[in-house]
Scaffold this active site. Structure first.
Site, PDB file in Angstrom:
ATOM      1  N   CYS A  12       0.817  -1.219   0.000  1.00 39.77           N
ATOM      2  CA  CYS A  12       0.000   0.000   0.000  1.00 39.77           C
ATOM      3  C   CYS A  12       0.845   1.261   0.000  1.00 39.77           C
ATOM      4  O   CYS A  12       0.322   2.357  -0.214  1.00 39.77           O
ATOM      5  CB  CYS A  12      -0.948  -0.006   1.187  1.00 39.77           C
ATOM      6  SG  CYS A  12      -0.123  -0.240   2.773  1.00 39.77           S
ATOM      7  N   GLU A  45      -4.658   2.892  -7.707  1.00 36.50           N
ATOM      8  CA  GLU A  45      -3.545   2.234  -7.033  1.00 36.50           C
ATOM      9  C   GLU A  45      -3.108   1.003  -7.822  1.00 36.50           C
ATOM     10  O   GLU A  45      -3.930   0.186  -8.231  1.00 36.50           O
ATOM     11  CB  GLU A  45      -3.960   1.821  -5.627  1.00 36.50           C
ATOM     12  CG  GLU A  45      -2.846   1.193  -4.814  1.00 36.50           C
ATOM     13  CD  GLU A  45      -3.274   0.860  -3.397  1.00 36.50           C
ATOM     14  OE1 GLU A  45      -2.389   0.724  -2.535  1.00 36.50           O
ATOM     15  OE2 GLU A  45      -4.485   0.726  -3.155  1.00 36.50           O
TER      16      GLU A  45
END
Length: 462
Positions: A266, A366
Site C-alpha cells: 500500500c 492504485e
C-alpha cells in the site's frame, strides 16, 4: 459437514493446505470466548502482559525460518523479504511489550479544595481485526500486539490467500502463554465475517487493513453500535525526484519502494514525478536497474520479483499497462508476463512506462504490481499539485539535497507518511497511517496503543 478452502502456492499452483471455514456459530462462539476472557485479561498487570508479549516475540524469532518459508509458500514473496517481514513483525511485539508498561493517566488540579480529579486509561474491550495478504505477519502483529498490551482480547480474520502465517502466529502466541480465549482466529468469507464483527454486541473495536471501499463499508456497519474503528486503507504514493536530487540515491530507493513484494504494498511508489532537467539521467539508470531484477518463485536464489497473488490482481495490472500504452505511453522495459491460468500462477516482469499522462488510469488507480509510470514536471508547485491530486494520502516520497526545497515539499504534501530521501520509512517505533481516504488512526510508535484505550475521568468529592 466441514467446509474448507484451498491455500495454494501462487508461484507453482500447488496445494499447500486445506483450511476449515468457520460457520456463523463457530465465529460467534469465538467472539463469546474473547468477551468472557476480557475482564480477567484487562485486569492483569501491565508487567505480566509485557512478559507474555516478550515470550511471544522470542518464539517468533526462534521459528523465523519456518515462518518465512510458510509466508513465501502462500504469499509468493522472495524468501529474503519474507525473513525481513518476520523480524519486522516480531519488532512490533517487542515494542508494544514495552509500551504496555507506559500507559499513563494523570491528576488534574481541581478548581476547589474539596475535589480531586483523576484521568485513567483502560482497555477499550474485545477487538476484531481483518488483515490483508500482502504482509501476512506484520499486519497482524501491529494490531494484536498493542491490543494485547492495552488489555484487550483479540480475534483475527486473515486474508484467504494467506491464512497459514496467521494461524501459526496465533499458535505461537498460545505457546508463549497468552491464553487461548484471549487471542483467537477465524477463517470464513470476508463479507460475512465483516458483518458479524461489526454487528456483534461484544466487539468494541474494529481494526482493518485493506481497500478503501471495504473500509468505508466497515465504518458504516460499525456506526449502529458506535464501535471504535482503525482503518489503514488504500494508497497511491507519489515519488518526486527534484532537480537537486542525488540521482543514484533516488534510483536505489525508488527501486526498493516500487518493486518490494512485486509492487504489492500500500506504500509502493505508484507515480514517479521527475523534474525535466534530470529526467534522462534518472530514467536511464532506473530502467537499467529494473530490467536486471530477477523474476521467479520466491524460493529461487536472487529472485527479486515473485508472483502476483492471484488472477484478479494480474488482470488489474495488465489492464493498466494496456490502457497506458493505448494512450501513448512508451514501455522502456518489461510489459511482459508469464501467466498460467490453469495453475493460477501469474508473473509480471518489472515494467517502466515513459511519457505517462494524466488521462491514464495508472495515474489515478492504485497499482498493486511491479509497474513504474514516469512523468515529468518543470515547477515544484506543479509536482506537489500532481502528488496531492488524489483522494488518498497514505505515503509519499521525494528526493532533494536542497533543505529549503525539502522542507517546502514535506510541509505541503498531504500524506500521513513522508519519506525525504528515504524510500523505506516504515518502522515499529514510528506512527503508520494515512490522511484523507487512506484511513483513520495510526499503527506503530507510542501512538499505536492509543486506539485500544479508553479515557476515563474521575471526579472525587472529599
Amino acid at each position: 459437514m466441514t467446509h474448507t478452502f484451498d491455500v495454494t502456492n501462487p508461484a507453482t499452483g500447488e496445494l499447500i493446505e486445506k483450511v476449515q471455514i468457520d460457520s456463523d456459530k463457530i465465529i460467534d462462539d469465538k467472539i463469546k470466548k474473547i468477551h468472557r476472557a476480557f475482564p480477567d485479561w484487562s485486569k492483569t498487570s501491565a508487567t505480566h502482559r509485557s512478559k507474555l508479549l516478550r515470550a511471544w516475540h522470542d518464539l517468533i524469532i526462534e521459528n523465523k525460518e519456518e515462518l518465512a518459508a510458510l509466508m513465501t509458500a502462500e504469499n509468493g514473496k522472495p524468501l529474503k523479504e519474507a525473513e525481513g517481514e518476520v523480524l519486522y513483525a516480531a519488532g512490533y511485539i517487542e515494542w508494544f511489550a514495552e509500551e504496555a508498561k507506559r500507559v499513563y493517566g494523570r491528576t488534574i488540579t481541581a478548581s476547589t479544595t474539596d475535589k480531586r480529579m483523576l484521568v485513567t486509561r483502560e482497555a477499550v474491550g474485545p477487538v476484531a481485526a481483518i488483515t490483508p495478504w500482502n504482509f501476512p505477519a506484520a499486519m497482524i502483529t501491529r494490531k494484536a500486539a498493542p491490543a494485547l498490551a492495552a488489555g484487550c482480547t483479540f480475534i483475527i480474520k486473515p486474508a484467504p490467500d494467506t491464512p497459514l502465517t496467521a494461524i501459526r502466529l496465533v499458535e505461537l502466541a498460545h505457546e508463549a502463554g497468552i491464553p487461548e480465549d484471549v487471542m483467537q482466529y477465524t477463517n470464513a468469507d470476508g463479507e460475512k465475517v465483516g458483518k458479524i464483527f461489526t454487528e456483534h454486541p461484544y466487539i468494541r473495536k474494529i481494526s482493518f487493513t485493506g481497500s478503501t471501499p471495504v473500509g468505508k463499508l466497515l465504518i458504516k456497519q460499525s456506526a449502529d453500535s458506535v464501535k471504535h474503528v482503525s482503518m489503514e486503507l488504500g494508497g497511491h504514493a507519489p515519488l518526486i525526484v527534484d532537480e537537486h536530487a542525488d540521482i543514484d540515491r533516488a534510483v536505489d530507493h525508488a527501486l526498493a519502494s516500487k518493486f518490494r513484494n512485486a509492487g504489492q504494498t500500500c506504500v509502493c511508489a505508484n507515480r514517479l514525478l521527475v523534474h525535466e532537467s534530470v529526467k534522462e539521467a534518472f530514467t536511464t539508470t532506473f530502467t537499467k536497474a529494473a530490467a536486471n531484477l530477477k523474476v521467479g518463485p520466491g524460493t529461487e536464489e536472487d529472485v527479486a520479483i515473485g508472483p502476483v497473488i492471484n488472477k484478479k490482481g494480474f488482470d488489474k495490472i495488465t489492464a493498466q499497462i494496456n490502457d497506458a500504452k493505448s494512450k501513448g505511453a512508451k514501455v522502456l522495459t518489461g510489459g511482459t508476463f508469464d501467466a498460467d491460468t490453469d495453475k493460477g500462477c501469474f508473473f509480471v516482469h518489472p515494467t517502466v512506462l515513459d511519457q505517462v499522462t494524466d488521462d491514464m488510469a495508472i495515474m489515478h488507480e492504485e497499482t498493486f504490481g511491479p509497474v513504474a509510470p514516469i512523468t515529468t514536471y518543470s515547477d515544484i508547485d506543479e509536482a506537489i499539485r500532481l502528488a496531492n491530486d488524489t483522494p488518498f494520502g497514505l505515503a509519499a516520497y521525494f528526493f532533494t539535497e536542497n533543505y529549503r526545497r525539502g522542507l517546502y515539499i514535506a510541509e505541503n504534501l498531504k500524506y500521513g507518511i513522508v519519506g525525504w530521501n528515504d524510500g523505506g520509512p516504515s518502522a515499529v517505533q514510528a506512527p503508520f497511517g494515512g490522511m484523507k481516504e487512506s484511513g483513520i488512526g495510526r499503527e506503530g510508535g507510542f501512538e499505536g496503543i492509543e486506539p485500544y484505550l479508553e479515557t476515563k475521568y474521575i471526579s472525587i468529592g472529599i
